[in-house]
Design a protein around this motif. Structure first.
Motif, PDB file in Angstrom:
ATOM      1  N   SER A  14       0.824  -1.209   0.000  1.00 29.94           N
ATOM      2  CA  SER A  14       0.000   0.000   0.000  1.00 29.94           C
ATOM      3  C   SER A  14       0.856   1.255   0.000  1.00 29.94           C
ATOM      4  N   GLY A  17       2.184   1.568  -3.491  1.00 29.78           N
ATOM      5  CA  GLY A  17       1.126   2.031  -4.379  1.00 29.78           C
ATOM      6  C   GLY A  17       0.806   3.497  -4.193  1.00 29.78           C
ATOM      7  N   LEU A  18       0.797   3.966  -2.934  1.00 30.54           N
ATOM      8  CA  LEU A  18       0.546   5.382  -2.675  1.00 30.54           C
ATOM      9  C   LEU A  18       1.641   6.256  -3.284  1.00 30.54           C
ATOM     10  N   CYS A  21       0.994   6.458  -6.947  1.00 33.00           N
ATOM     11  CA  CYS A  21      -0.117   7.363  -7.266  1.00 33.00           C
ATOM     12  C   CYS A  21       0.317   8.816  -7.218  1.00 33.00           C
ATOM     13  N   GLY A  90      -5.299   7.224   0.674  1.00 38.79           N
ATOM     14  CA  GLY A  90      -4.133   6.373   0.900  1.00 38.79           C
ATOM     15  C   GLY A  90      -3.265   6.861   2.051  1.00 38.79           C
ATOM     16  N   PHE A 125      -7.601   1.450   1.777  1.00 42.37           N
ATOM     17  CA  PHE A 125      -6.667   1.183   0.688  1.00 42.37           C
ATOM     18  C   PHE A 125      -7.384   0.677  -0.560  1.00 42.37           C
ATOM     19  N   SER A 128      -8.944   3.644  -2.174  1.00 44.40           N
ATOM     20  CA  SER A 128      -7.900   4.476  -2.773  1.00 44.40           C
ATOM     21  C   SER A 128      -7.396   3.871  -4.081  1.00 44.40           C
ATOM     22  N   GLY A 129      -7.163   2.565  -4.091  1.00 38.91           N
ATOM     23  CA  GLY A 129      -6.714   1.923  -5.321  1.00 38.91           C
ATOM     24  C   GLY A 129      -7.751   1.991  -6.425  1.00 38.91           C
ATOM     25  N   ALA A 181       0.273   1.405  -9.799  1.00 38.19           N
ATOM     26  CA  ALA A 181       0.163   1.916  -8.426  1.00 38.19           C
ATOM     27  C   ALA A 181      -1.218   1.632  -7.844  1.00 38.19           C
ATOM     28  N   THR A 185      -1.982  -0.779  -4.541  1.00 38.68           N
ATOM     29  CA  THR A 185      -2.762  -0.303  -3.395  1.00 38.68           C
ATOM     30  C   THR A 185      -3.971  -1.186  -3.145  1.00 38.68           C
ATOM     31  N   GLY A 189      -4.641  -3.468   0.213  1.00 38.82           N
ATOM     32  CA  GLY A 189      -5.856  -3.381   1.017  1.00 38.82           C
ATOM     33  C   GLY A 189      -6.516  -4.728   1.228  1.00 38.82           C
TER      34      GLY A 189
END
Length: 261
Positions: A14, A17-18, A21, A90, A125, A128-129, A181, A185, A189
Motif C-alpha cells: 500500500s 502504491g501510494l 499514485c 491512501g 486502501f 484508494s486503489g 500503483a 494499493t 488493502g
C-alpha cells in the motif's frame, strides 16, 4: 506468523502504491504526441494533469501550466479529483495501518482494536486503489476517443487523401504508472483485510461457572445460600440467611431424653 506477514506485506504494498499514485499524478506524460504519420518531428508535445509541455529537437523544453479551471474538459477535472481523493485516502490509510501493526504496541491496546483498525485501513486502501484505477482508465478512454476522432478528421479527404494535419495523442508513461500503483494499493488493502481475520480474538471462549456432578450429600454454596441434596434421603434442606447469622429449621426435630423430666 502468517497474520503478521499478511499485515506487513499489505502495508508495504500500500505504501508503494501510494507513492506510485503521487508520482503518476505529478507526471507530465499522461498523454504524448503520436509520431506516426507526423511529418513534423522537430517538436514533441506531451500533456499532464496540471500542465502541457513542448520539447524541441535541440533539447529545450517549455512547460505551460493550465491557468484555468472552468476552461478545462470535465473529464480532466474528474480525473484530477479522483487522483487527489485516492492520494488523500491512501495517506489516511497509511496513518491508521501504522497503529494497527501487530509488531507495534501502543499502551494497552487490545487485539480486537488492532483488528478493527486493520480492517478499516484495508477498506481505505481498496477505495484508494479503485479511485486511482478509475481515474487513469477514464483518462485513457478520453485519449482513445480523441485519437480516433482525430484520425477520422485527418483522413476524411476524397480518395483517402490527407486533408488536415492534427496533433494526435497516445498513452503516456504516467498512465501505466497509475495503473500499477492503483493495483498495488488495491492488493495491499485486500491483504490487510485478510490479516484482520487472524487478529480478531476468538469469540468461542465464554465465561461460565463449572458445576460438578451432584453426588450424595453434596452442598452448593453460591454466596449466602446453602442447600443440601441427597438422593433417597429423608433429610430436609436447611437454609441459612444473613451469612449464617440465623438458622431456620423447616422440620420439627425429634424428641430427646432431656424433654422428659
Amino acid at each position: 506468523m502468517a497474520t503478521t506477514t499478511y499485515q506487513v506485506v499489505g502495508f508495504l504494498l500500500s505504501m508503494l502504491g501510494l507513492a506510485g499514485c503521487i508520482a503518476a499524478t505529478a507526471m507530465d506524460t499522461w498523454s504524448t504526441q503520436d509520431l506516426y504519420d507526423n511529418p513534423v518531428t522537430s517538436v514533441f508535445q506531451y500533456e499532464g494533469l496540471w500542465r502541457s509541455c513542448v520539447r524541441q529537437s535541440s533539447g529545450f523544453t517549455e512547460c505551460r501550466p493550465y491557468f484555468t479551471i472552468l476552461g478545462l474538459p470535465a473529464m480532466l477535472q474528474a480525473v484530477r479529483a479522483l487522483m487527489v481523493v485516492g492520494i488523500v485516502l491512501g495517506a489516511f490509510g497509511i496513518l491508521v495501518s501504522i497503529f494497527a501493526l501487530k509488531c507495534i504496541r501502543i499502551g494497552s491496546m487490545e487485539d480486537s482494536a488492532k483488528a478493527n483498525m486493520t480492517l478499516t485501513s484495508g477498506i481505505i486502501f481498496i477505495i484508494s486503489g479503485l479511485c486511482a484505477i478509475i481515474g487513469v482508465s477514464v483518462f485513457a478512454n478520453m485519449l482513445v476517443t480523441n485519437f480516433w476522432m482525430s484520425t477520422a478528421n485527418t483522413y476524411s479527404g476524397v480518395g483517402g487523401m490527407v486533408q488536415t494535419v492534427q496533433t494526435r495523442y497516445t498513452f503516456g508513461a504516467a498512465l501505466f504508472v497509475g495503473w500499477v500503483a492503483g493495483g498495488l494499493t488495491l492488493i495491499g488493502g485486500v491483504m490487510m483485510c485478510i490479516a484482520c481475520r487472524g487478529l480478531a480474538p476468538d469469540n468461542t471462549n465464554y465465561k461460565t461457572v463449572s458445576y460438578h456432578a451432584s453426588g450424595h450429600n453434596v452442598a452448593y454454596k453460591p454466596g449466602g445460600f446453602k442447600a443440601s441434596t441427597g438422593f433417597g434421603s429423608n433429610t430436609k434442606s436447611k437454609r441459612i440467611y444473613d451469612g449464617g447469622a440465623r438458622g431456620e429449621d423447616e422440620v420439627q426435630s425429634q424428641p430427646s431424653k432431656y424433654d422428659y423430666v
